[in-house]
Design an enzyme around this catalytic site. Structure first.
Site, short mmCIF file in Angstrom:
data_model
loop_
_atom_site.label_atom_id
_atom_site.label_comp_id
_atom_site.label_asym_id
_atom_site.label_seq_id
_atom_site.Cartn_x
_atom_site.Cartn_y
_atom_site.Cartn_z
N ARG A 122 8.25 14.94 24.00
CA ARG A 122 9.19 14.13 24.81
C ARG A 122 9.08 12.64 24.55
NH1 ARG A 122 7.36 17.97 28.18
NH2 ARG A 122 8.84 19.66 28.55
N LYS A 144 18.20 2.76 17.46
CA LYS A 144 19.02 3.97 17.25
C LYS A 144 18.31 4.84 16.24
CE LYS A 144 23.89 2.75 17.82
NZ LYS A 144 25.17 2.73 17.09
N GLU A 185 25.72 -5.74 5.26
CA GLU A 185 25.40 -5.87 6.68
C GLU A 185 24.96 -7.30 7.01
OE1 GLU A 185 26.18 -3.51 8.65
OE2 GLU A 185 25.97 -1.60 7.58
N LYS A 227 21.35 -9.41 15.35
CA LYS A 227 21.37 -8.06 15.93
C LYS A 227 20.55 -8.01 17.21
CE LYS A 227 21.41 -3.17 15.04
NZ LYS A 227 21.25 -2.06 14.11
N GLU A 237 25.05 0.39 23.58
CA GLU A 237 26.38 0.35 22.98
C GLU A 237 27.50 0.72 23.95
OE1 GLU A 237 26.63 2.07 19.08
OE2 GLU A 237 28.71 1.47 18.85
N ARG A 241 27.67 -4.39 21.86
CA ARG A 241 27.13 -3.84 20.62
C ARG A 241 28.24 -3.37 19.68
NH1 ARG A 241 21.35 -0.59 20.22
NH2 ARG A 241 21.40 -0.31 17.97
N ASN A 245 30.27 -3.34 14.76
CA ASN A 245 31.16 -2.48 13.97
C ASN A 245 32.21 -3.25 13.17
OD1 ASN A 245 30.28 0.22 14.26
ND2 ASN A 245 30.83 0.07 16.42
N HIS A 248 33.52 -1.81 10.07
CA HIS A 248 33.05 -0.42 10.05
C HIS A 248 34.13 0.60 10.38
CE1 HIS A 248 29.14 -2.10 9.48
NE2 HIS A 248 28.55 -0.93 9.54
N HIS A 252 34.00 3.27 7.79
CA HIS A 252 33.70 4.67 8.11
C HIS A 252 34.84 5.58 7.66
CE1 HIS A 252 30.75 3.46 11.55
NE2 HIS A 252 30.09 3.72 10.43
N HIS A 265 27.22 3.16 1.95
CA HIS A 265 27.71 2.63 3.22
C HIS A 265 28.10 1.15 3.09
CE1 HIS A 265 28.06 2.05 7.51
NE2 HIS A 265 27.13 1.12 7.49
N1 LIG Z 1 19.59 3.40 13.11
C1 LIG Z 1 20.51 2.51 12.84
O1 LIG Z 1 20.81 1.62 13.65
C2 LIG Z 1 21.18 2.56 11.50
C3 LIG Z 1 22.01 1.49 11.10
C4 LIG Z 1 22.58 1.55 9.84
C5 LIG Z 1 22.32 2.63 9.00
N2 LIG Z 1 21.54 3.64 9.43
C6 LIG Z 1 21.25 4.79 8.55
O2 LIG Z 1 20.47 4.31 7.47
C7 LIG Z 1 20.67 5.19 6.35
C8 LIG Z 1 20.85 4.35 5.12
O3 LIG Z 1 19.70 3.56 4.92
P1 LIG Z 1 19.35 2.98 3.47
O4 LIG Z 1 20.54 2.35 2.87
O5 LIG Z 1 18.10 2.21 3.61
O6 LIG Z 1 19.12 4.33 2.64
P2 LIG Z 1 17.79 5.08 2.12
O7 LIG Z 1 16.77 5.15 3.18
O8 LIG Z 1 18.24 6.34 1.51
O9 LIG Z 1 17.26 4.10 0.99
C9 LIG Z 1 18.06 3.87 -0.15
C10 LIG Z 1 17.30 4.19 -1.44
O10 LIG Z 1 16.38 3.15 -1.69
C11 LIG Z 1 15.07 3.69 -1.87
N3 LIG Z 1 14.14 2.66 -1.42
C12 LIG Z 1 14.02 2.16 -0.17
N4 LIG Z 1 13.17 1.14 -0.16
C13 LIG Z 1 12.73 0.98 -1.44
C14 LIG Z 1 11.85 0.06 -2.09
N5 LIG Z 1 11.27 -0.95 -1.43
N6 LIG Z 1 11.63 0.21 -3.41
C15 LIG Z 1 12.25 1.21 -4.11
N7 LIG Z 1 13.12 2.07 -3.56
C16 LIG Z 1 13.35 1.96 -2.24
C17 LIG Z 1 15.08 4.99 -1.13
O11 LIG Z 1 14.11 5.87 -1.64
C18 LIG Z 1 16.49 5.48 -1.39
O12 LIG Z 1 16.55 6.09 -2.64
C19 LIG Z 1 21.85 6.06 6.69
O13 LIG Z 1 21.42 7.36 6.98
C20 LIG Z 1 22.45 5.41 7.92
O14 LIG Z 1 23.08 6.32 8.77
C21 LIG Z 1 20.96 3.62 10.65
ZN LIG Z 2 26.65 -0.38 8.90
#
Ligand SMILES: NC(=O)c1ccc[n+]([C@@H]2O[C@H](COP(=O)([O-])OP(=O)(O)OC[C@H]3O[C@@H](n4cnc5c(N)ncnc54)[C@H](O)[C@@H]3O)[C@@H](O)[C@H]2O)c1
Ligand SMILES: [Zn+2]
Length: 361
Positions: A122, A144, A185, A227, A237, A241, A245, A248, A252, A265
């Site tokens: 939990r 999030k 972003e 942020k 949100e 918040r 977007n 976005h 999206h 993205h």
């Molecule tokens: N929680 C939130 O508020 C929020 C906001 C925006 C996006 N997201 C989520 O985040 C995800 C996308 O995140 P992302 O773009 O970081 O993708 P990711 O985590 O897949 O990372 C992108 C790539 O970079 C590599 N990588 C990361 N750091 C590295 C480093 N220092 N050196 C070498 N390689 C590295 C990873 O292995 C991967 O191949 C999506 O699932 C999205 O939905 C969440």
């Molecule tokens: Zn985004």
């Protein structure tokens, strides 16, 4: 020199430390250690190869005992199967209620490990160590978490971390396309609320792409602060918040129309930002020069500003599906200029269509 930003959310407050790993030593890990020394570090294969030994050493030097789970890199690790492997590792360690999770990686690892921390027993404490620019500037802030079950981000929870340790030095191994992905972003954050951040990207894009540590630290501190300010006002949100977007709704729609394949993205958001700026100028909210300015800055960050050519018939149903757009007619986050964004409802469809035709063609 490291900086520490505070996220003030009452008893869920925490700090975001931005700087070289050596500066982590000064941070309030002891408070977490008092809760229990056992933690599970979750990372992905790429990040493990580049940074796991360093991070493990830095955390173990503080007296923490770590088990490690490495998941495959990529969005596929944000599903129920990967989540089950995290629960299995937590149970096997075993991590008790006073233990914690460390998410070392990009947004995928952050969302996955954070959701596991939110739900295991939990809810247990967690620390984020973001390694992609997107995770540093965006997903590690605000609590999030979630996974993909039959669709993107369909299952999730708000669960604030206890600490975020952001070292821009990790970005030296991040592939260029992923750095650009995160910059969308950052540009968005500047556009919403920080003209100095926008100017910084505009004037120092080459230094950013060259991973200049001082420029990256300044850029991250500013993007994260944008942020934080929004999340502090609206943690869950229900109002402000939504400003996050910007770009976005179109972004999206593009991602969904392509079934999340073949476009990152940030790339979709970049095109979405162009569309949102064009829509803002069509409605007389912003001067027409704004579109050229956003295109130039996104282009200098290595991001696309047009495409991928889905067309209105393909895009329209996706735009309507976007829950934010559906609430009251066509609803969009629009801008009156750099540093200024607001939510607009009942936007005329003809203008939406024209903006889409401009950017998405
Ligand atoms: N929680 C939130 O508020 C929020 C906001 C925006 C996006 N997201 C989520 O985040 C995800 C996308 O995140 P992302 O773009 O970081 O993708 P990711 O985590 O897949 O990372 C992108 C790539 O970079 C590599 N990588 C990361 N750091 C590295 C480093 N220092 N050196 C070498 N390689 C590295 C990873 O292995 C991967 O191949 C999506 O699932 C999205 O939905 C969440
Ligand atoms: Zn985004």
């Amino acid at each position: 020199m490291a900086r520490a930003l505070s996220v003030s959310l009452g008893e869920r407050s925490y700090r975001i430390v931005i700087g070289d790993r050596s500066a982590w030593q000064a941070d309030p890990l002891p408070e977490l250690v008092e809760r229990g020394r056992e933690g599970l570090l979750v990372t992905d294969a790429n990040v493990a190869r580049a940074w796991l030994p360093d991070v493990r050493e830095a955390l173990e030097a503080r007296g923490l005992r770590l088990s490690v789970l490495t998941v495959p890199a990529g969005e596929r690790s944000k599903g129920p199967d990967a989540l089950a492997t995290v629960y299995d590792a937590l149970l096997a360690a075993p991590i008790r209620r006073d233990g914690w999770v460390v998410a070392l990686g990009g947004g995928v690892v952050g969302d996955l490990a954070g959701f596991a921390a939110a739900t295991y027993l939990r809810g247990i404490a967690w620390i984020q160590v973001p390694t992609s620019l997107l995770a540093m500037a965006d997903s590690s802030v605000g609590g999030k978490t979630g996974i993909d079950v039959g669709g993107k981000n369909t299952v999730g929870a708000f669960h604030q971390p206890r600490l975020v340790l952001t070292d821009p030095g990790f970005l030296v191994t991040l592939p260029d396309a992923e750095l650009s992905n995160g910059l969308a972003e950052v540009v968005k954050a500047g556009m919403i609320a920080d003209p100095v951040l926008f100017d910084l990207v505009e004037s120092r894009a080459a230094a950013v792409l060259g991973r200049d540590p001082a420029v990256l630290e300044e850029l991250l501190a500013r993007a994260v602060q944008v942020k934080i300010a929004i999340v502090e006002e609206d943690e869950r949100e229900s109002g402000k918040r939504q400003l996050l977007n910007l770009g976005h709704t179109f972004g999206h729609a593009i991602e969904a129309a392509l079934d999340y394949r073949g476009i990152r993205h940030g790339e979709a958001v970049a095109i979405g930002l162009v569309a949102a700026c064009r829509l803002s100028t069509l409605l007389g909210l912003a001067p027409s020069e704004l579109v050229g300015r956003i295109e130039a800055v996104l282009g200098s960050c290595g991001l696309p500003i047009r495409g991928p050519g889905i067309g209105w018939e393909g895009l329209r149903p996706r735009l309507e599906q976007d829950k934010k757009a559906r609430e009251q007619g066509w609803s969009f986050v629009l801008t009156g200029g750099v540093g200024n964004a607001s939510v607009h409802r009942r936007v005329p469809e003809a203008a939406v269509r024209e903006a889409a035709a401009y950017a998405e063609a």
